[in-house]
Design an enzyme around this catalytic site. Structure first.
Site: not given
Length: 642
Positions: A168-169, A172, A254
């Site tokens: 997930h990170e 970004h 998100e």
């Protein structure tokens, strides 16, 4: 949407957000102007005109001054990007050489994701005092990114769940969100400074007992109090508007990051398991750091649980239930579209290694050279800035199957330099003799034996794995002291160019080393006109065309095919022969091409891919050079593994 489109969208989002914040500031200026006119009307003997340009000028100047001072001060504090933010949140940078098993597991997961996606391995911070499950990625660029993880992640999550959070990170990082997130912190702090200044003035105008410092009949004192109260009210409303914008944008991103994490890992249970545990443990994803609210939009989960009374308007993350529901609808890739067909990467053989330095090309390399199936340039472009479960498994397999001496070098800076030297040593006896003599003269006679042993082991790597191993060694190389680091760079350059002649087979390794170990140019990607970079594109395409083609006419065809993909190619004069290139020209051209805006950079990378794939017969040397060139242009190209 591919990597370049995400980068371009991030630039547009920055512009939109600046416009929204500009609108907020304009409204604040109008409100302050109204207050100023009201104060003047109250103090004036006669009626005061509503339109007073001089007053508007001073009100606007004062408001903007507060904004500029507040924002620039905060951005200066974040000058090191994610490092300062992580430390402000209570983070402790983990040493890649740690012997703590939980910390090593975290570093391994981060390293695997970075290597599989083609990004630099980021520094990792652990927030020891945070029992909740949370994480963040921060930095102005991918080269300066850091990953922060709370103690709750290590204590509560399994390896698969931790991998889902890290995936997930990394979304970004790859989607260009990080720089915008840090700029948001600066802008909102500028709005906050107006509120803080009003609070300071209000306190200054009161004695400890609560009585006015000035007489109630003193109109000047009343005007100051009114202005201070206006600063508090209007400044706070400005901060609320900023947080609303920040939260709305964060919630949208998100969902994308969740979906990307599933596609990266090909394991939805990992991320959904982490989200479920957030809902099960008492601390959830909340954080105790006073700076958590400031960085709330960077985090994996909602850091503040006291937002229900506002209906979630100020929540930076969607509700857990909604995130889990959407994850159930994310299509799970059954097989990643490979960039090169062939058997899966198995364990690197530890036996049957050539015993002498002058041994020939290993069987693994010969099999790799036999054929790496071609892929369409469009597939190559689509793969940039992504990864998948297949690559993650291949990276993990490579790292776990490394010979013990090579694996130990991942945590030993001195041994890491020797592995790099072994990767740079060539098989031709004449070249090898020059390289080994240089090492002996620089480091002493014992170096020959150590590098010789490592050489026998790294020769067993499959095509493309040498670049992957080099990137895995970077964290250890970064631990070298300055003097040892300078000596290492000089030695690596000398081995890449024995006798002053650049070895094409070593150039990809040299490019990766220079990119990963450099401090970065800091130049913005802002060039949008191909005419400003046309000559540089010719140099790089000529380099790529020369590798993998033995006949000059084939190289010229590949060169012209690549040129035809550049915007405005029909209006340019196409050379009838390959232009001469040297390492200095290539390095300078790559440095300028790095400054191209995302859409133009996509066209340049597409031209590079067409050049390499022109003959549908892609060699390992071509693939390695293409990947190294693309990485040098700040594009995360995943590894080409069989």
């Amino acid at each position: 949407m591919n990597f370049f489109e995400h980068q371009d969208q991030a630039r547009r989002n920055t512009t939109k957000l600046l416009l929204l914040f500009g609108l907020s500031i304009a409204v604040m200026i109008a409100a302050f102007y109204g207050v100023a006119i009201a104060i003047l009307s109250f103090e004036a003997v006669g009626p005061s005109p509503l339109w007073q340009p001089g007053i508007l000028f001073w009100v606007a100047s004062g408001t903007l001054a507060f904004m500029v001072v507040g924002s620039s001060t905060k951005l200066a504090q974040l000058g090191q990007g994610g490092h300062n933010l992580a430390k402000g949140l209570g983070g402790r940078e983990l040493n890649p050489l740690t012997d703590d098993p939980d910390e090593q597991r975290l570093i391994n997961v981060v390293s695997e994701m970075a290597l599989a996606s083609g990004t630099p391995i980021p520094a990792v911070y652990l927030l020891d005092d945070e029992p909740g499950i949370n994480a963040f990625a921060a930095g102005f660029t991918a080269d300066k990114a850091v990953i922060g993880v709370t103690r709750g992640c290590l204590d509560q999550l399994s390896r698969d769940e931790l991998q889902g959070v890290i995936g997930h990170e990394f979304s970004h990082i790859l989607n260009g969100d990080m720089g915008l997130n840090l700029k948001l912190i600066g802008v909102i702090h500028g709005l906050l400074l107006i509120y803080i200044a009003g609070r300071v003035v209000l306190r200054w105008n009161y004695y400890p007992s609560g009585s006015l410092r000035r007489s109630k009949d003193d109109k000047g004192g009343g005007a100051i109090l009114a202005a201070a109260l206006a600063m508090v009210v209007i400044g706070y409303l400005g901060v609320l508007c900023g947080r609303l914008i920040k939260s709305a944008v964060s919630r949208e991103r998100e969902f994308l990051a969740d979906a990307s994490a599933v596609q990266f890992t090909r394991n939805p249970e990992g991320l959904t398991g982490a989200l479920r545990k957030i809902g099960q443990i008492p601390s959830g994803s909340t954080m105790v750091s006073p700076m958590a609210e400031t960085a709330s939009h960077l985090l994996f989960g909602e850091a503040n649980s006291n937002l229900s009374f506002l209906g979630g308007w100020f929540a930076t993350h969607p509700p857990l239930g909604e995130r889990l529901r959407r994850l159930g609808q994310v299509p799970i890739p059954q097989g990643a579209a490979p960039l090169s067909a062939g058997a899966s990467v198995g364990s690197s053989s530890e036996g049957s290694l050539v015993m002498g330095l002058h041994g020939g090309t290993s069987t693994a390399v010969q099999q790799g050279i036999a054929a790496i199936a071609s892929t369409a340039p469009s597939q190559f472009i689509t793969a940039i800035g992504t990864t998948d479960g297949r690559r993650l498994e291949q990276v993990r397999s490579l790292l776990s199957d490394l010979p013990p001496e090579v694996k130990a070098a991942l945590q030993d800076p001195t041994a890491a330099t020797e592995v790099v030297y072994a990767l740079l040593v060539r098989t031709k006896p004449a070249l090898q003799t020059q390289q080994i003599e240089y090492l002996s003269n620089t480091y002493g006679p014992d170096c020959r034996g150590r590098v010789g042993q490592l050489y026998n082991q790294v020769r067993a790597l499959k095509p493309g794995q040498d670049l992957l191993l080099l990137e895995a060694l970077v964290p250890a190389l970064q631990q070298l002291d300055p003097e040892a680091g300078r000596k290492f760079i000089q030695t690596a350059q000398a081995l890449s160019q024995p006798g002053g002649r650049l070895l094409p087979s070593n150039y990809p390794l040299q490019l990766i080393l220079r990119k990963r170990l450099s401090s970065g140019s800091g130049q913005p990607a802002a060039i949008t006109d191909i005419n400003d970079l046309w000559g540089d594109a010719l140099v790089v395409l000529a380099l790529l065309a020369r590798v993998g083609h033995t006949r000059p006419e084939d190289a010229l065809y590949a060169f012209k095919l690549g040129l035809s993909q550049l915007p405005g190619a029909k209006t340019q004069t196409s050379p009838n022969q390959l232009p001469p290139v040297n390492s200095a020209d290539i390095n300078a051209s790559l440095g300028r091409l790095e400054q191209a805006a995302p859409k133009l950079k996509q066209a340049i990378v597409d031209a590079c891919a067409h050049t390499v794939l022109a003959d549908n017969d892609v060699t390992p040397a071509e693939m390695s050079l293409l990947r190294a060139v693309v990485i040098t242009l700040d594009c995360p190209a995943p590894p080409f593994l069989r």
